[in-house]
Design a protein around this motif. Structure first.
Motif, PDB file in Angstrom:
ATOM      1  N   LEU A  67       7.539  -3.710   8.904  1.00 55.96           N
ATOM      2  CA  LEU A  67       7.634  -3.214   7.525  1.00 55.96           C
ATOM      3  C   LEU A  67       8.546  -2.001   7.513  1.00 55.96           C
ATOM      4  CD1 LEU A  67       5.755  -0.415   7.153  1.00 55.96           C
ATOM      5  CD2 LEU A  67       3.914  -2.087   7.264  1.00 55.96           C
ATOM      6  N   GLU A  68       9.229  -1.842   6.405  1.00 51.56           N
ATOM      7  CA  GLU A  68      10.127  -0.697   6.203  1.00 51.56           C
ATOM      8  C   GLU A  68       9.533   0.189   5.100  1.00 51.56           C
ATOM      9  OE1 GLU A  68      14.736   0.363   4.873  1.00 51.56           O
ATOM     10  OE2 GLU A  68      14.063  -1.733   5.037  1.00 51.56           O
ATOM     11  N   LEU A  69       9.330   1.478   5.417  1.00 54.89           N
ATOM     12  CA  LEU A  69       8.698   2.431   4.491  1.00 54.89           C
ATOM     13  C   LEU A  69       9.750   3.369   3.924  1.00 54.89           C
ATOM     14  CD1 LEU A  69       6.054   3.568   3.276  1.00 54.89           C
ATOM     15  CD2 LEU A  69       5.909   5.063   5.278  1.00 54.89           C
ATOM     16  N   ARG A  81       7.560   2.802  -1.252  1.00 56.30           N
ATOM     17  CA  ARG A  81       7.875   1.382  -1.376  1.00 56.30           C
ATOM     18  C   ARG A  81       7.950   0.800   0.030  1.00 56.30           C
ATOM     19  NH1 ARG A  81      12.484   0.448  -6.114  1.00 56.30           N
ATOM     20  NH2 ARG A  81      11.232   1.267  -7.856  1.00 56.30           N
ATOM     21  N   ILE A  82       7.343  -0.381   0.193  1.00 55.25           N
ATOM     22  CA  ILE A  82       7.315  -1.029   1.508  1.00 55.25           C
ATOM     23  C   ILE A  82       7.948  -2.421   1.386  1.00 55.25           C
ATOM     24  CG2 ILE A  82       5.813  -2.070   3.257  1.00 55.25           C
ATOM     25  CD1 ILE A  82       3.897   0.245   2.877  1.00 55.25           C
ATOM     26  N   TYR A  83       8.849  -2.715   2.330  1.00 57.92           N
ATOM     27  CA  TYR A  83       9.494  -4.025   2.411  1.00 57.92           C
ATOM     28  C   TYR A  83       9.019  -4.701   3.698  1.00 57.92           C
ATOM     29  CZ  TYR A  83      12.496  -2.080  -1.200  1.00 57.92           C
ATOM     30  OH  TYR A  83      12.961  -1.507  -2.360  1.00 57.92           O
ATOM     31  N   LEU A  84       8.644  -5.972   3.595  1.00 56.94           N
ATOM     32  CA  LEU A  84       8.069  -6.710   4.724  1.00 56.94           C
ATOM     33  C   LEU A  84       9.114  -7.613   5.391  1.00 56.94           C
ATOM     34  CD1 LEU A  84       4.686  -7.807   3.060  1.00 56.94           C
ATOM     35  CD2 LEU A  84       5.145  -5.756   4.431  1.00 56.94           C
ATOM     36  N   TYR A  85       8.964  -7.763   6.721  1.00 55.71           N
ATOM     37  CA  TYR A  85       9.883  -8.607   7.493  1.00 55.71           C
ATOM     38  C   TYR A  85       9.094  -9.388   8.546  1.00 55.71           C
ATOM     39  CZ  TYR A  85      13.318  -5.318   5.618  1.00 55.71           C
ATOM     40  OH  TYR A  85      14.066  -4.532   4.787  1.00 55.71           O
ATOM     41  N   GLU A  86       9.651 -10.516   8.935  1.00 49.72           N
ATOM     42  CA  GLU A  86       9.131 -11.257  10.080  1.00 49.72           C
ATOM     43  C   GLU A  86      10.310 -11.795  10.873  1.00 49.72           C
ATOM     44  OE1 GLU A  86       5.211 -13.653  10.708  1.00 49.72           O
ATOM     45  OE2 GLU A  86       6.662 -14.914   9.636  1.00 49.72           O
ATOM     46  N   ASN A  87      10.355 -11.367  12.114  1.00 50.06           N
ATOM     47  CA  ASN A  87      11.482 -11.709  12.985  1.00 50.06           C
ATOM     48  C   ASN A  87      12.811 -11.359  12.316  1.00 50.06           C
ATOM     49  OD1 ASN A  87       9.794 -12.774  15.023  1.00 50.06           O
ATOM     50  ND2 ASN A  87       9.652 -14.728  13.880  1.00 50.06           N
ATOM     51  N   LEU A  91      10.190 -10.915   3.978  1.00 54.19           N
ATOM     52  CA  LEU A  91       9.008 -11.629   3.545  1.00 54.19           C
ATOM     53  C   LEU A  91       8.697 -11.268   2.091  1.00 54.19           C
ATOM     54  CD1 LEU A  91       6.558 -11.226   6.577  1.00 54.19           C
ATOM     55  CD2 LEU A  91       7.685 -13.341   5.830  1.00 54.19           C
ATOM     56  N   PRO A  92       8.040 -12.115   1.341  1.00 53.27           N
ATOM     57  CA  PRO A  92       7.597 -11.732   0.000  1.00 53.27           C
ATOM     58  C   PRO A  92       6.547 -10.627   0.094  1.00 53.27           C
ATOM     59  CG  PRO A  92       6.688 -13.855   0.617  1.00 53.27           C
ATOM     60  CD  PRO A  92       7.708 -13.506   1.672  1.00 53.27           C
ATOM     61  N   PRO A  93       6.428  -9.762  -0.934  1.00 52.16           N
ATOM     62  CA  PRO A  93       5.509  -8.613  -0.844  1.00 52.16           C
ATOM     63  C   PRO A  93       4.044  -9.022  -0.726  1.00 52.16           C
ATOM     64  CG  PRO A  93       6.400  -8.850  -3.067  1.00 52.16           C
ATOM     65  CD  PRO A  93       7.183  -9.776  -2.201  1.00 52.16           C
ATOM     66  N   ALA A  94       3.687 -10.233  -1.146  1.00 51.36           N
ATOM     67  CA  ALA A  94       2.292 -10.658  -1.056  1.00 51.36           C
ATOM     68  C   ALA A  94       1.935 -11.199   0.322  1.00 51.36           C
ATOM     69  CB  ALA A  94       2.009 -11.720  -2.118  1.00 51.36           C
ATOM     70  N   ALA A 107      -5.478  19.960   2.785  1.00 46.13           N
ATOM     71  CA  ALA A 107      -5.809  19.032   1.706  1.00 46.13           C
ATOM     72  C   ALA A 107      -6.594  17.849   2.264  1.00 46.13           C
ATOM     73  CB  ALA A 107      -4.541  18.536   1.017  1.00 46.13           C
ATOM     74  N   PRO A 108      -7.440  17.226   1.447  1.00 39.46           N
ATOM     75  CA  PRO A 108      -8.174  16.040   1.912  1.00 39.46           C
ATOM     76  C   PRO A 108      -7.228  14.862   2.115  1.00 39.46           C
ATOM     77  CG  PRO A 108      -8.542  16.401  -0.441  1.00 39.46           C
ATOM     78  CD  PRO A 108      -7.803  17.599   0.065  1.00 39.46           C
ATOM     79  N   VAL A 109      -7.715  13.880   2.868  1.00 36.71           N
ATOM     80  CA  VAL A 109      -6.912  12.685   3.145  1.00 36.71           C
ATOM     81  C   VAL A 109      -6.653  11.941   1.839  1.00 36.71           C
ATOM     82  CG1 VAL A 109      -6.825  10.492   4.366  1.00 36.71           C
ATOM     83  CG2 VAL A 109      -7.804  12.504   5.485  1.00 36.71           C
ATOM     84  N   GLN A 110      -5.412  11.500   1.663  1.00 40.31           N
ATOM     85  CA  GLN A 110      -5.003  10.762   0.463  1.00 40.31           C
ATOM     86  C   GLN A 110      -4.815   9.305   0.857  1.00 40.31           C
ATOM     87  OE1 GLN A 110      -1.394  12.323  -1.190  1.00 40.31           O
ATOM     88  NE2 GLN A 110      -1.366  10.877  -2.927  1.00 40.31           N
ATOM     89  N   LEU A 111      -5.679   8.401   0.329  1.00 44.27           N
ATOM     90  CA  LEU A 111      -5.596   6.982   0.644  1.00 44.27           C
ATOM     91  C   LEU A 111      -4.736   6.284  -0.395  1.00 44.27           C
ATOM     92  CD1 LEU A 111      -6.468   4.634   2.448  1.00 44.27           C
ATOM     93  CD2 LEU A 111      -8.465   4.330   0.951  1.00 44.27           C
ATOM     94  N   ILE A 112      -3.653   5.689   0.066  1.00 42.89           N
ATOM     95  CA  ILE A 112      -2.695   5.039  -0.834  1.00 42.89           C
ATOM     96  C   ILE A 112      -2.747   3.531  -0.600  1.00 42.89           C
ATOM     97  CG2 ILE A 112      -0.265   4.881  -1.519  1.00 42.89           C
ATOM     98  CD1 ILE A 112       0.092   7.735  -0.448  1.00 42.89           C
ATOM     99  N   LYS A 113      -2.975   2.788  -1.672  1.00 45.24           N
ATOM    100  CA  LYS A 113      -2.996   1.326  -1.604  1.00 45.24           C
ATOM    101  C   LYS A 113      -1.729   0.764  -2.246  1.00 45.24           C
ATOM    102  CE  LYS A 113      -8.042   1.074  -1.652  1.00 45.24           C
ATOM    103  NZ  LYS A 113      -9.239   0.500  -2.326  1.00 45.24           N
ATOM    104  N   PHE A 114      -1.403  -0.451  -1.865  1.00 39.62           N
ATOM    105  CA  PHE A 114      -0.139  -1.035  -2.308  1.00 39.62           C
ATOM    106  C   PHE A 114      -0.381  -2.374  -3.009  1.00 39.62           C
ATOM    107  CE2 PHE A 114       1.009   1.977   0.862  1.00 39.62           C
ATOM    108  CZ  PHE A 114       2.253   2.453   0.496  1.00 39.62           C
ATOM    109  N   ALA A 115       0.483  -2.632  -4.004  1.00 37.99           N
ATOM    110  CA  ALA A 115       0.427  -3.898  -4.744  1.00 37.99           C
ATOM    111  C   ALA A 115       1.843  -4.461  -4.849  1.00 37.99           C
ATOM    112  CB  ALA A 115      -0.164  -3.684  -6.136  1.00 37.99           C
ATOM    113  N   PRO A 116       1.952  -5.806  -4.885  1.00 37.90           N
ATOM    114  CA  PRO A 116       3.288  -6.419  -4.977  1.00 37.90           C
ATOM    115  C   PRO A 116       4.011  -6.011  -6.264  1.00 37.90           C
ATOM    116  CG  PRO A 116       1.645  -8.043  -4.325  1.00 37.90           C
ATOM    117  CD  PRO A 116       0.890  -6.820  -4.729  1.00 37.90           C
ATOM    118  N   GLU A 117       5.303  -5.778  -6.120  1.00 40.42           N
ATOM    119  CA  GLU A 117       6.148  -5.409  -7.258  1.00 40.42           C
ATOM    120  C   GLU A 117       7.562  -5.847  -6.916  1.00 40.42           C
ATOM    121  OE1 GLU A 117       6.792  -3.547 -11.053  1.00 40.42           O
ATOM    122  OE2 GLU A 117       4.901  -3.705  -9.941  1.00 40.42           O
TER     123      GLU A 117
END
Length: 499
Positions: A67-69, A81-87, A91-94, A107-117
């Protein structure tokens, strides 16, 4: 081997090299694509960086999955934004589920979740500045979990308490404070007109002495000038003549009283003598009052040379503003020869603009500061004009200042701060701790042995304390005092910001 048998092998090798070159050319991103990616995203620099992805972000890979961050902040608040790869293939974001645990200093830990876009995964939280943090990345793909870690440091400086003390930096704690909203207006120190006295001689004559100049301080009763007055001589003469007549009338009265008591003279003679005595006493009293009204003490035994000497004395203690008298001048009794101002109090004439008239009110506290000197004082508004001046189109307010120590001088220009409102805010910092760093307004938070910039959203200020709306919590420590030195050291250290 003979040449016939080697020829097919060489042909296969040549074809393999050509195909490999074509594959590399097809997989290489175009110049336009690379340029667009560089303009849209900033990379995440840190430890264990494996590679840089085609969009300029940090590339993490394991067992063929990667993945590329990136941080995207073009026209929007910063977001992951995260882009996914395989070999190496997109890859599609899902195709995977990704989450990031982001940790900052203090500061407290910040939990970040991701959704396809579109063709990427979009983080659900803003990545606040500065981009200085530790990341723990977790990704799930086809039942397999991948984990990576990364760190990035920005606008941070390590410094001991001893070093801070040597630099003159103080560590304070953010917390509640009373913010006094103030209105700043210009003004000028003027004399108190209620304490200005015009000195007139009250007798015509010729000036024989002048003892003080303008700008000198006098005490009540000091002899300002001496006048030789013929009128004063006449008044002294009238007083002394009345004294002699009173003495004679008293003698006659005592004799007539004795004769009447001895039955020698008639009662009528005794009563006539008593009447003359009373009239003589009235004449003496009248002559004495005329002298007292001029400030002259009645003295029956004055030598002749003192009869014309009239001393003009200071009616109050204060500063001589003007003097219009000179030696040898002939004066009339109604001319002003000195002006004396009591300097124990002065007025501040405050210029009030029409838009501020609704804020200024009688009884309001005011802080007065001289513009050219390090002098300040406090007072209250005692009067506000109801009319606006025709030329200046401003009103005037009055603040009375105590001036027993002589700090204030009429003509001094001053700035007036009127307290228009007082409110307690939950979080505030010292105004001297505020610095401009890059395009941020910051304080430098203290976290263990580190100092790190904290961009702030500020609210109200009274010049001493500033309300913090966002960026720092109550209880957090920050650098005050000579905090500019910290900014300079961070600039020297070249703390990175990948954009």
């Amino acid at each position: 081997m003979n040449k016939t048998r080697l020829m097919p092998i060489l042909i296969v090798i040549a074809i393999g090299i050509v195909l490999a070159g074509l594959i590399l050319l097809l997989d290489k991103p175009s110049a336009d694509t690379a340029e667009t990616a560089a303009g849209d995203a900033s990379g995440i620099a840190g430890e264990n960086q494996l590679d840089t992805g085609p969009r300029g972000g940090k590339l993490f890979a394991d067992n063929g999955f990667g993945l590329e961050l990136t941080i995207f902040e073009k026209g929007v608040p910063p977001q992951f934004r995260i882009y996914l790869y395989e070999n190496g293939k997109p890859l599609p974001p899902a195709a995977a589920k990704v989450s990031i645990a982001l940790t900052r200093l203090g500061a407290p830990v910040q939990l970040i979740k991701f959704a396809p876009e579109a063709d990427y995964l979009l983080g659900d939280q803003v990545v606040e500045e500065p981009h200085s943090f530790d990341l723990a990345i977790a990704a799930e793909r086809n039942g397999q979990t991948f984990r990576w870690g990364s760190s990035q440091v920005e606008a941070r400086l390590e410094m001991t308490d001893e070093m801070l003390k040597t630099m003159g930096v103080e560590i304070q704690m953010a917390g509640p404070a009373m913010i006094k909203s103030t209105l700043k207006l210009p003004g000028e120190i003027v004399f108190n007109p209620d304490r200005i006295v015009q000195v007139v001689p009250r007798l015509p004559g010729v000036v024989a002495e002048v003892n003080f100049e303008p700008g000198q301080m006098v005490k009540k009763g000091d002899v300002l000038a001496v006048i030789e007055s013929q009128m004063l001589a006449d008044l002294h003469s009238q007083y002394m003549a009345a004294q002699k007549r009173l003495s004679l009338a008293r003698t006659v009265y005592q004799r007539e009283k004795q004769l009447w008591e001895e039955k020698i003279s008639a009662k009528q003679d005794y009563l006539a003598a008593e009447l003359v005595l009373n009239e003589a006493q009235i004449a003496v009293d009248l002559a004495a009052e005329k002298l007292k009204a001029l400030g002259v003490r009645p003295e029956p035994g004055l030598p002749a040379k003192e009869l014309t000497r009239y001393e003009v004395r200071a009616p109050i203690s204060g500063l001589i503003i003007t003097r219009t008298v000179a030696l040898g001048a002939a004066l009339k009794e109604d001319i002003t020869i000195f002006t004396v101002a009591d300097m124990s109090t002065v007025w501040t004439a405050v210029t009030v603009y029409p838009k501020d008239l609704s804020i200024v009110r009688v009884g309001q506290k005011a802080l007065i500061k001289a513009t050219a000197f390090d002098v300040e004082g406090e007072g209250v508004v005692t009067y506000i004009t109801t009319l606006i001046g025709g030329q200046t189109r401003t009103a005037t307010a009055r603040v009375i200042l105590d001036n027993k120590d002589g700090r204030w001088h009429p003509g001094m220009f001053v700035n007036i701060e009127l307290v228009s409102d007082e409110i307690e805010v939950p979080v505030a910092v010292s105004a001297q701790a505020i610095q401009t760093f890059r395009d941020w307004t910051v304080v430098f938070g203290r976290y263990g042995g580190y100092l790190e910039a904290r961009p702030l959203e500020l609210g109200r200020s009274d010049g001493k304390m500033v309300e913090v709306l966002k960026g720092l919590a109550a209880g957090e420590r920050y650098a005050s005092g000579n905090s500019f030195a910290i900014k300079a050291d961070i600039d020297k250290a070249g703390a990175s910001h990948d954009h």
